[in-house]
Write a protein that holds these residues in place. Structure first.
Motif, PDB file in Angstrom:
ATOM      1  N   ALA A  56       0.823  -1.202   0.000  1.00 24.54           N
ATOM      2  CA  ALA A  56       0.000   0.000   0.000  1.00 24.54           C
ATOM      3  C   ALA A  56       0.861   1.258   0.000  1.00 24.54           C
ATOM      4  CB  ALA A  56      -0.935  -0.004   1.212  1.00 24.54           C
ATOM      5  N   TYR A  57       1.863   1.315   0.867  1.00 21.97           N
ATOM      6  CA  TYR A  57       2.649   2.536   1.005  1.00 21.97           C
ATOM      7  C   TYR A  57       3.497   2.797  -0.238  1.00 21.97           C
ATOM      8  CZ  TYR A  57       5.441   6.224   3.107  1.00 21.97           C
ATOM      9  OH  TYR A  57       6.038   7.435   3.357  1.00 21.97           O
TER      10      TYR A  57
ATOM     11  N   LYS B 152       1.716   3.627  -3.573  1.00 19.62           N
ATOM     12  CA  LYS B 152       1.081   4.949  -3.527  1.00 19.62           C
ATOM     13  C   LYS B 152       2.118   6.055  -3.650  1.00 19.62           C
ATOM     14  CE  LYS B 152      -2.992   6.935  -2.836  1.00 19.62           C
ATOM     15  NZ  LYS B 152      -4.135   6.681  -3.728  1.00 19.62           N
TER      16      LYS B 152
ATOM     17  N   THR C 123      -5.535   0.684  -1.826  1.00 21.84           N
ATOM     18  CA  THR C 123      -4.992   1.166  -0.559  1.00 21.84           C
ATOM     19  C   THR C 123      -5.988   0.961   0.577  1.00 21.84           C
ATOM     20  OG1 THR C 123      -3.792   2.839  -1.825  1.00 21.84           O
ATOM     21  CG2 THR C 123      -3.878   3.131   0.559  1.00 21.84           C
ATOM     22  N   ASP C 124      -7.269   1.213   0.339  1.00 23.16           N
ATOM     23  CA  ASP C 124      -8.277   0.999   1.380  1.00 23.16           C
ATOM     24  C   ASP C 124      -8.419  -0.477   1.722  1.00 23.16           C
ATOM     25  OD1 ASP C 124      -8.756   3.680   1.585  1.00 23.16           O
ATOM     26  OD2 ASP C 124     -10.766   3.632   0.722  1.00 23.16           O
TER      27      ASP C 124
ATOM     28  N   SER D 164      -5.388  -1.417   3.781  1.00 24.80           N
ATOM     29  CA  SER D 164      -5.452  -0.819   5.123  1.00 24.80           C
ATOM     30  C   SER D 164      -6.432  -1.593   5.999  1.00 24.80           C
ATOM     31  CB  SER D 164      -5.869   0.647   5.016  1.00 24.80           C
ATOM     32  OG  SER D 164      -4.936   1.393   4.255  1.00 24.80           O
TER      33      SER D 164
ATOM     34  N   ARG E 262      -6.132   3.856   7.109  1.00 25.96           N
ATOM     35  CA  ARG E 262      -5.019   4.378   6.298  1.00 25.96           C
ATOM     36  C   ARG E 262      -3.967   5.039   7.192  1.00 25.96           C
ATOM     37  NH1 ARG E 262      -5.637   6.806   0.369  1.00 25.96           N
ATOM     38  NH2 ARG E 262      -7.009   5.264  -0.580  1.00 25.96           N
TER      39      ARG E 262
ATOM     40  N   TRP F 257      -0.098   4.036   7.384  1.00 32.38           N
ATOM     41  CA  TRP F 257       0.926   5.021   7.029  1.00 32.38           C
ATOM     42  C   TRP F 257       1.939   5.186   8.160  1.00 32.38           C
ATOM     43  CZ3 TRP F 257      -0.501   4.854   2.363  1.00 32.38           C
ATOM     44  CH2 TRP F 257       0.054   5.693   1.399  1.00 32.38           C
TER      45      TRP F 257
END
Length: 652
Positions: free
Chosen positions: A459-460, A463, A509-510, A513, A575, A579
């Protein structure tokens, strides 16, 4: 002064790309940190050759061909007399795509992870393998997508073939799985397979609970009903399950096999099931020539409804598919399909992050090369190269610091993946340094740690690489936004377009998360995941003074938040949880690196990362050069891995 024209006047000297293996400082640092010296020395010559090969003119010519001639579907589905074709909707691929695919197969970008007797690198194999993939990514024209799925499918099939697995496959199914595994791990383009992964449907996207594809147990069909063999030359039978339904977003449409999810009507309440199916089968009655000769290969109950028209990854065939009578084999138990697919997702998610970092590595290589040849005004008629512009070098240095931090978490995850795939009984030697040993989890915590590292990494990184690649485009000025197919090696726009998809497929990403929060709050595995994180964060930052204390403090705040709130309460801010955890882990690994590598540039990058992400409270804690010239030289050393002043002195 004469006026310029289309052919007269100033012409910018083109930048010269350098071998990223030697000239991307982060690649060298990853090899040094995560791989023992003897393995690194053995792997280096081949990796250096690969770094040169992926920049050859022929490679870029194939990329341009794959981009200019995207895949398409031939025919209307009917013959000249109005009857349906026996093999309608044939997928047509460019020569460039096929050549790049063959190059990747020969280099073993999927196979290397399974060549256990070839190098004997055990838990370090994945680090070397994915460093090689990273070198290839900027030149692959998206062929690493089917390669990643082949990697994941090989891992899934191997798990079911493993001698320690008590599952009784039966002799016939074991033969089928062994045959597919051998194809997936071959380096011979004539026999090697890539794989697809078909999950997405119209009703749900990443939410596979809305799956409408049905699998019916249908053994031993009548001779007229369906061909029985995938390939009679190998005597490999098709499966006893019949699959009917549709798949909305299938990448790697040209793959030789797929792993897919379907619902079984006999146990609808048990959940989805996973199936293996070849995408082609032998049909003895198929007419294959104008003279009436019969017997040939056709699609295995698959028809292409249409190909997707995407902003990026245009060379990659992505299709909507209809499945009617596709023959398949059940993988694992009925109702356990999501669990089975998770084995593939672990690999494809890690490789998505590696892909993004590969694009960024190439983007930064182009930005460095351009800075070495582009001159700009510096006031009062003076002109300097961008390498002598303090602002430009600081911008590139800041980008490099963030890229390097993501490389650290990515290859730490690859290292942990290797530990899981090679249990302690067969681990080859100690970690490469005491600092790495401190963040090497005990055997019982390897899987719980990997369970949370994977969604965080994917995800990180996927993005963050998008704005950083945009910054690489910006560093070239107007040239950066052009589709530079005439000078393909500086085509940052293509890299940017292709990178944009990475945060979407294999889980948005959602989705990731949410996945992380569920893993941390899981009633059984959640505590182990938190315990593993606590162990590596405290061990990794030990004896690092206030730097380490601040990181641990941030972790304790996050841990209290995760443990104190319910899963439902955490999901709205999932999220933020992901992060912050990503930043904590990158900070830990930056500390680990400077413990294992006494290097002033690495220390400067570590401190800048900690300041920019709030782990060091004040710039006063960071030792920065006082003079503008020394500051410029430090930025140059961060960007290029060495001082340009030293280069100039060496030339004198």
């Amino acid at each position: 002064m004469e006026p310029s024209s289309a052919s007269r006047g100033f012409s910018q000297r083109p930048p010269v790309l350098k071998n990223q293996f030697h000239h991307d400082p982060s690649i060298q640092r990853m090899l040094k940190l995560f791989v023992p010296r003897d393995i690194a020395q053995t792997a280096t010559p081949e990796m250096a050759r690969l770094g040169a090969e992926v920049l050859e003119p022929q490679i870029f010519a194939w990329i341009t061909d794959a981009e200019r001639n995207p895949p398409h579907v031939s025919g209307s589905g009917k013959n000249a007399f109005g009857s349906p074709n026996s093999s309608p909707n044939q997928l047509v691929l460019s020569e460039g795509w096929r050549k790049l695919q063959d190059f990747g197969l020969e280099k073993g970008f999927a196979a290397q992870g399974y060549e256990f007797g070839r190098d004997g690198w055990d838990q370090y194999t994945r680090v070397v393998q994915y460093l090689r993939v990273l070198l290839w990514e900027g030149s692959c024209a998206n062929t690493t997508c089917p390669s990643a799925m082949a990697d994941g499918a090989a891992r899934l099939l191997l798990r079911h073939l493993h001698l320690e697995n008590q599952e009784d496959l039966g002799s016939e199914q074991r033969k089928v799985f062994q045959n597919a595994y051998a194809h997936l791990t071959s380096r011979d383009p004539r026999t090697a397979w890539t794989s697809a992964q078909w999950m997405t449907e119209r009703g749900g996207g990443s939410d596979v609970s809305q799956t409408e594809t049905l699998a019916t147990y249908y053994p031993a069909p009548a001779e007229s009903d369906a061909p029985l063999y995938c390939d009679p030359a190998e005597d490999v039978p098709l499966g006893p399950w019949r699959i009917d339904g549709s798949k909305w977003f299938s990448s790697a449409t040209d793959a030789a096999m797929t792993i897919l999810l379907a619902r079984t009507p006999t146990s609808p309440s048990k959940g989805l099931s996973a199936f293996y199916a070849p995408t082609r089968r032998y049909n003895p009655s198929l007419t294959v020539s104008a003279t009436g000769r019969t017997g040939g290969m056709e699609l295995n109950g698959v028809s292409i409804s249409r190909l997707k028209n995407k902003m990026g990854t245009k060379s990659l065939p992505t299709a909507e598919l209809e499945l009617r009578g596709m023959r398949a084999w059940l993988v694992g138990e009925e109702g356990q399909g999501v669990k089975e697919i998770a084995t593939i997702l672990t690999i494809t998610r890690v490789r998505s992050a590696i892909s993004g970092l590969g694009y960024l590595s190439r983007g930064l290589a182009i930005a460095r090369a351009f800075a070495e040849v582009r001159e700009v005004g510096a006031g009062r008629g003076k002109r300097v190269k961008l390498t002598e512009s303090a602002l430009h070098m600081r911008t590139l240095a800041d980008m490099t610091v963030e890229y390097h931090a993501m490389m650290l978490i990515a290859f730490y995850t690859c290292y942990v993946m290797g530990l899981e795939e090679h249990p302690s009984s067969s681990v080859r030697g100690p970690p490469s340094s005491p600092a790495l040993a401190a963040v090497t989890p005990p055997a019982e915590l390897v899987t719980p740690l990997l369970r949370v590292l994977t969604p965080v990494l994917k995800a990180y990184c996927t993005k963050r690489v998008v704005p950083l690649l945009h910054a690489c485009m910006e560093s070239l000025g107007g040239v950066g936004v052009l589709e530079n197919s005439g000078t393909e090696y500086v085509n940052v726009a293509r890299l940017f377009r292709d990178a944009c998809v990475l945060s979407i497929w294999e889980g948005t990403t959602d989705v990731l998360s949410t996945d992380l929060v569920r893993a941390l709050k899981h009633p059984k595995g959640g505590r182990d995941s938190i315990r593993a994180l606590d162990l590596i964060i405290r061990n990794g930052t030990g004896a690092a003074g206030s730097k380490g204390e601040n990181i641990v403090h941030e972790w304790e705040r996050l841990r209290k938040h995760v443990e104190g709130d319910t899963q439902d309460d955490l999901l709205g801010g999932a999220r933020g949880v992901l992060w912050k955890l990503a930043q904590i882990l990158m900070a830990v690994m930056a500390i680990v690196q400077i413990k294992s590598e006494d290097d002033a540039v690495a220390k400067a990058m570590c401190e800048r990362y900690l300041v920019s992400n709030g782990f060091m409270r004040s710039h006063e804690d960071v030792v920065e050069p006082r003079s503008a010239r020394k500051g410029l030289e430090l930025d140059q050393a961060i960007v290029f891995g060495h001082s340009l002043a030293d280069d100039r002195a060496a030339k004198l």
